[in-house]
Motif scaffolding. Sequence first.
Motif, PDB file in Angstrom:
ATOM      1  N   UNK A 133       0.824  -1.207   0.000  1.00 58.49           N
ATOM      2  CA  UNK A 133       0.000   0.000   0.000  1.00 58.49           C
ATOM      3  C   UNK A 133       0.863   1.264   0.000  1.00 58.49           C
ATOM      4  N   UNK A 134       1.606   1.489  -1.094  1.00 58.44           N
ATOM      5  CA  UNK A 134       2.474   2.670  -1.154  1.00 58.44           C
ATOM      6  C   UNK A 134       1.663   3.949  -1.288  1.00 58.44           C
ATOM      7  N   UNK A 135       2.278   5.073  -0.945  1.00 61.08           N
ATOM      8  CA  UNK A 135       1.629   6.374  -1.049  1.00 61.08           C
ATOM      9  C   UNK A 135       2.289   7.166  -2.164  1.00 61.08           C
ATOM     10  N   UNK A 136       1.469   7.618  -3.106  1.00 56.70           N
ATOM     11  CA  UNK A 136       1.972   8.406  -4.224  1.00 56.70           C
ATOM     12  C   UNK A 136       1.892   9.880  -3.853  1.00 56.70           C
ATOM     13  N   UNK A 137       3.026  10.486  -3.663  1.00 55.91           N
ATOM     14  CA  UNK A 137       3.072  11.883  -3.251  1.00 55.91           C
ATOM     15  C   UNK A 137       3.991  12.050  -2.057  1.00 55.91           C
ATOM     16  N   UNK A 182      -1.036  13.539  -0.995  1.00 55.39           N
ATOM     17  CA  UNK A 182      -1.318  12.142  -1.316  1.00 55.39           C
ATOM     18  C   UNK A 182      -2.224  12.132  -2.539  1.00 55.39           C
ATOM     19  N   UNK A 183      -1.698  11.623  -3.644  1.00 55.80           N
ATOM     20  CA  UNK A 183      -2.478  11.559  -4.887  1.00 55.80           C
ATOM     21  C   UNK A 183      -3.262  10.245  -4.870  1.00 55.80           C
ATOM     22  N   UNK A 184      -4.499  10.307  -4.418  1.00 61.08           N
ATOM     23  CA  UNK A 184      -5.330   9.105  -4.302  1.00 61.08           C
ATOM     24  C   UNK A 184      -5.725   8.611  -5.691  1.00 61.08           C
ATOM     25  N   UNK A 218      -8.567  10.002  -7.985  1.00 60.49           N
ATOM     26  CA  UNK A 218      -8.347  11.071  -8.968  1.00 60.49           C
ATOM     27  C   UNK A 218      -8.095  10.488 -10.361  1.00 60.49           C
ATOM     28  N   UNK A 219      -7.313   9.417 -10.413  1.00 54.17           N
ATOM     29  CA  UNK A 219      -7.112   8.738 -11.688  1.00 54.17           C
ATOM     30  C   UNK A 219      -8.433   8.154 -12.189  1.00 54.17           C
ATOM     31  N   UNK A 220      -9.269   7.725 -11.268  1.00 50.43           N
ATOM     32  CA  UNK A 220     -10.583   7.223 -11.662  1.00 50.43           C
ATOM     33  C   UNK A 220     -11.423   8.305 -12.309  1.00 50.43           C
ATOM     34  N   UNK A 221     -11.417   9.489 -11.725  1.00 48.41           N
ATOM     35  CA  UNK A 221     -12.150  10.597 -12.325  1.00 48.41           C
ATOM     36  C   UNK A 221     -11.624  10.956 -13.703  1.00 48.41           C
TER      37      UNK A 221
END
Length: 343
Positions: free
Chosen positions: A44-48, A53-55, A58-61
């Motif tokens: 479970x890495x964190x991007x940002x 934190x780029x959840x 956002x990519x889903x949207x």
Amino acid sequence: MPARSSRWSRPPRALEAPSYLQAFVLSGVLTVLATRAYLQATGFPQLGGGGLHIAHVLWGGLLMTAGLGVGLVFLGSVARILGAILGGMGFGLFIDEVGKFVTTGTNYFYAPAASIIYVAFALLVVITQALRGRTRLSGPERTANALYTVVGGLTTGLTARRRAAVLRMVQGCGPDVEEAVVRLLDVVPRREAPAPRFWHRWLGTARRVAVWVTTHRWVVSLVVLYLIGEPFVVVVRVLLDAITGHLPDQQEWGALLGVSVSALITAVLSIRGALLLPSDQTRAFRLFKLALLVDLLFGQVFSFTVNQFSAVFALGVDLFLLAVVTAEYRRLRREAGAADRTS
């Protein structure tokens, strides 16, 4: 005097709407499973960084916007399918983070989140099946779909099979409409049917194996035995956990109760179906199918709360059982209908 049009009229329905929805659902489900598997495998890495934190919601949207854009900008069924796949992937990334949006602590690991995700996709599947079984298009709607197919073939051409499908769609819509569509087809480029791809043979083999498995006598017998015995196993397991003191460690008592109630209902329906087998096999398999639907649409909701995404295997088993029972139920109905026509 021209006919007075109503202020609002329903837009024509798409004949291939169930296929678009199915592509949306399948891509969404696969996206959720792939995302969870990837995050668990990578810890479970964190991007940002730096407080950001780029959840992946956002990519889903972004993907849902891309899917909608493809459907708005381009014409044709290919664009619709691509838009459905992109939209489904975006929806999968969006709904995967539902736990963050229903808890005050933005808890991604909120236990009932898996159930919420399951319910969302289950409702979409129900809608898809309802459209697939009950879509009866009017004459103007069939004409609109035929013209939509013709428009989609203006640049790529239409095969002989697609042309025949267009002509079938406008049958009975009036001689003027049929003649106009024939004239339109004359200006559409002709395209040869594509050569069979290497995977088509494997798909055909897989389809034949699936038909054999879902209709073989001993498989059907094993499925019936499983349907009768499995609910009792679930109830007995819960009772043993209560006796041995393991249940107090559970945090989702309501979900456990839901699983138990669903198992009892499934057991009652399965036993009733088993009792009807000697006299009325059609009604018996209708009850077996109803028992599976109760488990799929009710019991599995609570199972995902208790077991999170480990319940996916049980869901796969239920879907296989439903395929076997549905195939047998349809076979029995066809035989009963044939017997009624000959009598």
